[in-house]
Design an enzyme around this catalytic site. Structure first.
Site, PDB file in Angstrom:
ATOM      1  CE1 TYR A 176       3.063 -17.277  -1.112  1.00 11.98           C
ATOM      2  CE2 TYR A 176       4.129 -16.289   0.788  1.00 11.98           C
ATOM      3  CZ  TYR A 176       3.118 -16.279  -0.152  1.00 11.98           C
ATOM      4  OH  TYR A 176       2.172 -15.295  -0.126  1.00 11.98           O
TER       5      TYR A 176
ATOM      6  CB  SER B 135       1.742  -7.944  -5.574  1.00 13.92           C
ATOM      7  OG  SER B 135       2.494  -7.589  -6.705  1.00 13.92           O
ATOM      8  N   PRO B 136       2.402  -5.133  -3.166  1.00 13.09           N
ATOM      9  CG  PRO B 136       3.503  -4.387  -1.260  1.00 13.09           C
ATOM     10  CD  PRO B 136       3.117  -5.637  -1.988  1.00 13.09           C
ATOM     11  CG  LEU B 137       6.697  -2.401  -3.724  1.00  9.94           C
ATOM     12  CD1 LEU B 137       8.154  -2.797  -3.565  1.00  9.94           C
ATOM     13  CD2 LEU B 137       6.493  -0.944  -3.333  1.00  9.94           C
ATOM     14  N   GLY B 138       3.304  -3.272  -7.163  1.00  7.60           N
ATOM     15  CA  GLY B 138       2.902  -3.469  -8.553  1.00  7.60           C
ATOM     16  C   GLY B 138       2.698  -2.152  -9.280  1.00  7.60           C
TER      17      GLY B 138
ATOM     18  CG  HIS C   4      -2.735 -18.682  -0.097  1.00 10.30           C
ATOM     19  ND1 HIS C   4      -1.480 -19.251  -0.116  1.00 10.30           N
ATOM     20  CD2 HIS C   4      -2.600 -17.508  -0.739  1.00 10.30           C
ATOM     21  CE1 HIS C   4      -0.638 -18.445  -0.744  1.00 10.30           C
ATOM     22  NE2 HIS C   4      -1.294 -17.383  -1.136  1.00 10.30           N
TER      23      HIS C   4
END
Length: 300
Positions: free
Chosen positions: A53, A208-211, A128
């Site tokens: 990151y 990315s749960p809010l995609g 990863h």
């Protein structure tokens, strides 16, 4: 803040995805540290990071170092905070992502993460991404070696299939505690992996749960909006942000789900943390379970 478990470690039901603090369009360090501190103030005790990151070439571990500084500057107790990091990917600085899950690389990467985070051992170290050039059993076997050596306390795997989860579970046994795959209103192709994780008792950390819920749909305070997806309609009924509804929906999908929404502003993570207390009705949950729930009526 409600709690869930990763292995035998209790953590907040909602974590902080720290990636936005270090990649493209990242905030300055003052705001980044303030975002981490806001998460801690809200009761969040899980921070998700990775050695890859970062933005520019030559700054591997930027996010890990940032998290370490933020925790050191926090005025309260941080001994209960689980920092989960990942290894096996890289960023050469041109915007691309590479994969390297060779045993030697993973060992060196884990040891470097220990130093950057300033800990005796990594509480959770996640592979990863599977490396097509390396047999899966070799990569996972390295995680076993890192546990046995005391470099890491527990292992996780990310971006994996159900078959890869089964093989990793066979190799690692109780040492495997988490699966981190993409899962959101817009991306639901890890249903089999979620079901398997639930059956095996593995924490499932959607990245990315809010995609599917566009930031452009929000007002300046992440308050209720009038956009017309099912998530927005449920949010309006509760007087909360659609992001809170997404996270509450994910939490209700399985008791092993621990979403790690990204944030680059204190207000964003403070809002996300409130999702742990949001209760959806059975009717609302059923509505949102429909894959079409993230689509606007004017779109197919």
């Amino acid at each position: 803040m409600r709690i869930r478990t990763i292995g035998d470690v209790a953590v907040s039901a909602v974590g902080l995805g720290a990636m936005p603090l270090s990649i493209e369009r990242r905030p300055d360090e003052q705001r980044a540290v303030a975002t981490v501190h806001a998460a801690l103030d809200a009761g969040i005790t899980l921070i998700d990071t990775a050695d890859s990151y970062h933005w520019h070439a030559g700054e591997t571990g930027h996010n890990e170092l940032l998290i370490a500084r933020a925790l050191a500057r926090y005025g309260g107790d941080t001994s209960h905070v689980l920092v989960a990091t990942k290894g096996g990917r890289g960023r050469p600085g041109d915007g691309s992502w590479t994969v390297n899950a060779a045993p030697g690389h993973l060992r060196r990467a884990a040891e470097a993460s220990v130093k950057r985070l300033g800990v005796e051992a990594l509480g959770l170290y996640q592979l990863h991404k599977p490396d097509p050039a390396v047999p899966w059993a070799e990569s996972v076997g390295t995680l076993r070696e890192l546990i046995d050596a005391g470099t890491i306390r527990a292992a996780g795997i990310s971006n994996v299939t159900a078959e890869q989860i089964r093989e990793a579970h066979t190799i690692l046994g109780n040492g495997l505690v988490s699966v981190q795959n993409q899962y959101s209103p817009a991306v639901r192709d890890s249903e089999a992996e979620l079901r398997l994780s639930t059956r095996l008792g593995l924490a499932f950390l959607p990245w990315s749960p809010l995609g599917g819920i566009s930031p452009s749909s929000l007002d300046g305070t992440r308050g209720p909006t009038t956009a017309s997806t099912a998530f927005h309609r449920v949010a309006a009924a509760h007087g909360v942000s659609p992001q809170q509804v997404v996270l509450a929906w994910l939490l209700a999908r399985s008791p092993v789900v621990i979403p790690v929404p990204g944030a680059s502003r204190p207000a964003s993570i403070q809002d996300s943390a409130k999702a742990a207390e949001l209760e959806l009705s059975e009717a609302e949950q059923s509505l949102l379970d429909d894959p079409r729930s993230a689509a606007r009526p004017d779109r197919p």
